[in-house]
Design a protein around this motif. Structure first.
Motif, mmCIF file in Angstrom:
data_model
loop_
_atom_site.group_PDB
_atom_site.id
_atom_site.type_symbol
_atom_site.label_atom_id
_atom_site.label_comp_id
_atom_site.label_asym_id
_atom_site.label_seq_id
_atom_site.Cartn_x
_atom_site.Cartn_y
_atom_site.Cartn_z
ATOM 1 N N HIS A 1 13.470 8.314 -13.526
ATOM 2 C CA HIS A 1 14.809 8.899 -13.368
ATOM 3 C C HIS A 1 15.175 9.120 -11.906
ATOM 4 O O HIS A 1 16.355 9.272 -11.578
ATOM 5 N N ASP A 2 14.179 9.167 -11.014
ATOM 6 C CA ASP A 2 14.494 9.321 -9.587
ATOM 7 C C ASP A 2 15.391 8.190 -9.089
ATOM 8 O O ASP A 2 16.268 8.403 -8.247
ATOM 9 N N VAL A 3 15.162 6.986 -9.588
ATOM 10 C CA VAL A 3 15.966 5.840 -9.157
ATOM 11 C C VAL A 3 17.417 6.020 -9.591
ATOM 12 O O VAL A 3 18.347 5.765 -8.818
ATOM 13 N N ILE A 4 17.617 6.506 -10.809
ATOM 14 C CA ILE A 4 18.979 6.752 -11.285
ATOM 15 C C ILE A 4 19.622 7.880 -10.489
ATOM 16 O O ILE A 4 20.788 7.779 -10.061
ATOM 17 N N ASN A 5 18.885 8.951 -10.265
ATOM 18 C CA ASN A 5 19.425 10.096 -9.524
ATOM 19 C C ASN A 5 19.793 9.722 -8.088
ATOM 20 O O ASN A 5 20.828 10.147 -7.567
ATOM 21 N N MET A 6 18.921 8.935 -7.419
ATOM 22 C CA MET A 6 19.201 8.544 -6.041
ATOM 23 C C MET A 6 20.355 7.549 -5.976
ATOM 24 O O MET A 6 21.172 7.582 -5.050
ATOM 25 N N TYR A 7 20.448 6.667 -6.944
ATOM 26 C CA TYR A 7 21.574 5.733 -7.019
ATOM 27 C C TYR A 7 22.885 6.506 -7.154
ATOM 28 O O TYR A 7 23.885 6.190 -6.487
ATOM 29 N N LYS A 8 22.875 7.530 -7.988
ATOM 30 C CA LYS A 8 24.083 8.331 -8.218
ATOM 31 C C LYS A 8 24.491 9.093 -6.964
ATOM 32 O O LYS A 8 25.687 9.184 -6.648
ATOM 33 N N SER B 1 0.850 -1.188 0.000
ATOM 34 C CA SER B 1 0.000 0.000 0.000
ATOM 35 C C SER B 1 0.888 1.242 0.000
ATOM 36 O O SER B 1 1.042 1.938 1.004
ATOM 37 N N SER B 2 1.508 1.475 -1.137
ATOM 38 C CA SER B 2 2.385 2.631 -1.313
ATOM 39 C C SER B 2 2.412 3.000 -2.783
ATOM 40 O O SER B 2 2.193 2.154 -3.648
ATOM 41 N N GLY B 3 2.705 4.253 -3.051
ATOM 42 C CA GLY B 3 2.769 4.722 -4.435
ATOM 43 C C GLY B 3 4.178 4.701 -4.972
ATOM 44 O O GLY B 3 4.622 5.665 -5.613
ATOM 45 N N THR B 4 4.914 3.614 -4.730
ATOM 46 C CA THR B 4 6.329 3.545 -5.083
ATOM 47 C C THR B 4 6.598 2.667 -6.302
ATOM 48 O O THR B 4 7.688 2.107 -6.447
ATOM 49 N N CYS B 5 5.629 2.559 -7.195
ATOM 50 C CA CYS B 5 5.809 1.740 -8.400
ATOM 51 C C CYS B 5 7.046 2.155 -9.176
ATOM 52 O O CYS B 5 7.756 1.316 -9.740
ATOM 53 N N TRP B 6 7.318 3.453 -9.233
ATOM 54 C CA TRP B 6 8.477 3.974 -9.962
ATOM 55 C C TRP B 6 9.778 3.387 -9.416
ATOM 56 O O TRP B 6 10.692 3.085 -10.191
ATOM 57 N N PHE C 1 14.537 -2.860 -13.226
ATOM 58 C CA PHE C 1 15.288 -2.572 -14.452
ATOM 59 C C PHE C 1 16.792 -2.620 -14.193
ATOM 60 O O PHE C 1 17.552 -3.219 -14.961
ATOM 61 N N LEU C 2 17.244 -2.018 -13.084
ATOM 62 C CA LEU C 2 18.670 -2.051 -12.753
ATOM 63 C C LEU C 2 19.136 -3.467 -12.450
ATOM 64 O O LEU C 2 20.265 -3.851 -12.803
ATOM 65 N N GLU C 3 18.276 -4.260 -11.821
ATOM 66 C CA GLU C 3 18.637 -5.651 -11.544
ATOM 67 C C GLU C 3 18.828 -6.423 -12.845
ATOM 68 O O GLU C 3 19.755 -7.245 -12.971
ATOM 69 N N SER C 4 17.980 -6.161 -13.836
ATOM 70 C CA SER C 4 18.155 -6.802 -15.143
ATOM 71 C C SER C 4 19.412 -6.303 -15.840
ATOM 72 O O SER C 4 20.052 -7.046 -16.603
ATOM 73 N N GLU C 5 19.767 -5.047 -15.600
ATOM 74 C CA GLU C 5 21.017 -4.524 -16.149
ATOM 75 C C GLU C 5 22.212 -5.278 -15.574
ATOM 76 O O GLU C 5 23.190 -5.555 -16.282
ATOM 77 N N MET C 6 22.153 -5.615 -14.305
ATOM 78 C CA MET C 6 23.224 -6.400 -13.701
ATOM 79 C C MET C 6 23.340 -7.764 -14.387
ATOM 80 O O MET C 6 24.446 -8.221 -14.695
ATOM 81 N N ASN D 1 26.863 2.364 -14.204
ATOM 82 C CA ASN D 1 27.209 3.775 -14.378
ATOM 83 C C ASN D 1 25.923 4.574 -14.582
ATOM 84 O O ASN D 1 25.259 4.416 -15.611
ATOM 85 N N PRO D 2 25.544 5.433 -13.622
ATOM 86 C CA PRO D 2 24.276 6.162 -13.765
ATOM 87 C C PRO D 2 24.227 7.069 -14.980
ATOM 88 O O PRO D 2 23.136 7.407 -15.462
ATOM 89 N N ASP D 3 25.392 7.426 -15.514
ATOM 90 C CA ASP D 3 25.415 8.289 -16.698
ATOM 91 C C ASP D 3 25.088 7.535 -17.984
ATOM 92 O O ASP D 3 24.990 8.145 -19.052
ATOM 93 N N ASP D 4 24.932 6.210 -17.888
ATOM 94 C CA ASP D 4 24.614 5.404 -19.073
ATOM 95 C C ASP D 4 23.121 5.383 -19.393
ATOM 96 O O ASP D 4 22.722 4.779 -20.407
ATOM 97 N N TYR D 5 22.288 6.013 -18.559
ATOM 98 C CA TYR D 5 20.841 5.849 -18.701
ATOM 99 C C TYR D 5 20.171 7.137 -19.176
ATOM 100 O O TYR D 5 20.524 8.241 -18.751
ATOM 101 N N VAL D 6 19.223 6.960 -20.077
ATOM 102 C CA VAL D 6 18.520 8.097 -20.670
ATOM 103 C C VAL D 6 17.013 7.880 -20.567
ATOM 104 O O VAL D 6 16.528 6.742 -20.578
#
Length: 400
Positions: A122-129, A62-67, A74-79, A216-221
């Motif tokens: 993009h919040d996930v990428i920004n927070m990871y960085k 019960s949270s709005g954290t789908c993003w 997505f990042l886990e699949s990148e790994m 590398n967070p700079d690899d994502y667009v």
């Protein structure tokens, strides 16, 4: 497709009540839990064309954290794509960090910007960085006895606290408001460990992100498509959950599916954000498409048959897409993860979508979405720039 959705009605009602506003995905995951269809898997026969390895389905509760769930998946699949052993990343660590940054922006903007659980891919990428990453085993966010996320009370307290700060009763802001805000997050989600051990080695969130996750967070667009901005340039995506006012790349509508197709063919998955309030979107049936006729014009028989096997679709134009966005018929109300491509018994292509509502539907947490639905209802996609077609990357001046 003019309509007044349940999410719009709830938003208005709760605004006047001064209460916590439930997100569309929060409503759906609670109302459709374990509500499987009677005939979808018999009526739709899907054959996978591409199915990229991904980690198990999760539930955002019960949270709005789908993003956060979708982009961390997505990042886990990148790994996996990079040959690494995947780690279940803490979705709530990401969300917590976004809450902190969002709170700062809320105060700086005198309350004139979105708060709450919502966010963007993009919040996930920004927070990871900025903050690094934690494994789920080290930070579950379940700090007060719950077995799933339940954020309404926390969100209401945070809203009230920050509204008080913005009112500035002392005449000048004190340096203590941010500590008080973070203390609320600590109380509900738990304090963040400065160091922790993973497989016998000690890490900080930053060293864990660098040495174990290794992305590398700079690899994502992030890309979108709207006619009121120049194509192949960047613009601020004007949706409420873009609280950070990040820029996205603008491409033509048909480019969206061309980009996704190319990425999947090359082994890259894609993060998806868009609107799921259409009558042609059914979580329990595990199918999303755009019916050829508007729901209000359908006969009772046609409405009953809407998910009884493949149906004809409406052809989508850039003008239709723009109009739906301008009229609030397309909103940024959900995020999911595109992990493959499939075909139905008639040869029509669908993207395989991984959701974060648990394994509660016909396809155990996955669903099938047509390309027309993606063209019409997408607000943004996120991918590794290596997955872009070279001609698109060149137009966007992105070096691969």
């Amino acid at each position: 497709m003019k309509k007044y959705s349940l999410k719009q009605f709830l938003a208005v009602s709760l605004l006047f009540a001064g209460a916590y506003t439930a997100t569309a995905q929060d409503y759906l995951v609670n109302s459709l839990k374990n509500n499987k269809s009677e005939n979808s898997k018999e009526s739709f026969i899907f054959t996978d064309v591409i199915n990229i390895e991904n980690t198990p389905v999760k539930s955002q509760g019960s949270s709005g954290t789908c993003w956060s769930y979708s982009a961390n998946s997505f990042l886990e699949s990148e790994m996996i794509r990079m040959g690494k052993e995947p780690v279940e990343l803490s979705q709530i660590y990401t969300a917590r960090n976004a809450y902190i940054e969002k709170g700062k922006n809320y105060v700086r903007m005198h309350g004139a910007i979105t708060l709450g659980d919502g966010g963007a891919l993009h919040d996930v990428i920004n927070m990871y960085k900025k903050y690094g990453a934690l494994p789920q085993s080290e930070y579950t966010g379940l700090h007060y006895g719950t077995t799933k996320n339940k954020f309404a009370e926390m969100a209401t307290i945070n809203q009230g606290l920050l509204e008080a700060v913005v009112k500035n009763p002392n005449g000048t802001l004190t340096p203590s408001w941010e500590k008080a805000y973070v203390a609320v997050l600590d109380s509900y989600l738990g304090e963040v460990p400065e160091t922790f051990k993973y497989k016998g080695k000690e890490y900080t969130p930053q060293t864990f992100a660098k040495e174990v996750v290794g992305l590398n967070p700079d690899d994502y667009v992030e890309l979108s498509s709207f006619k009121d901005y120049p194509y192949y340039s960047q613009f601020v995506l004007m949706v409420p959950d873009n609280w950070s006012l990040d820029l996205v790349y603008n491409v033509k509508m048909n480019d969206l599916t061309d980009i996704i197709d190319h990425a999947l063919e090359e082994g890259y998955t894609v993060g998806w954000a868009g609107d799921v309030s259409e009558k042609g979107f059914s979580w329990k049936n595990g199918v999303a498409y755009i019916p050829a006729k508007e729901y209000s014009e359908m006969t009772l028989e046609e409405r009953e048959a809407i998910f009884k096997g493949p149906q004809k679709e409406m052809q989508i134009t850039e003008e239709m897409r723009q109009e739906a966005f301008d009229n609030y018929e397309t909103q940024d109300d959900h995020g999911m993860h595109i992990v493959g491509l499939s075909k139905d018994q008639n040869g029509k292509e669908y993207y395989i979508i991984k959701n974060s509502w648990g394994a509660t539907n016909d396809y155990q947490g996955y669903m099938y979405m047509t390309k027309n639905f993606v063209k019409y209802k997408t607000t943004a996609i996120l991918l590794n720039k290596g997955g872009l077609p070279k001609k698109i990357a060149k137009k966007l001046d992105i070096k691969q």
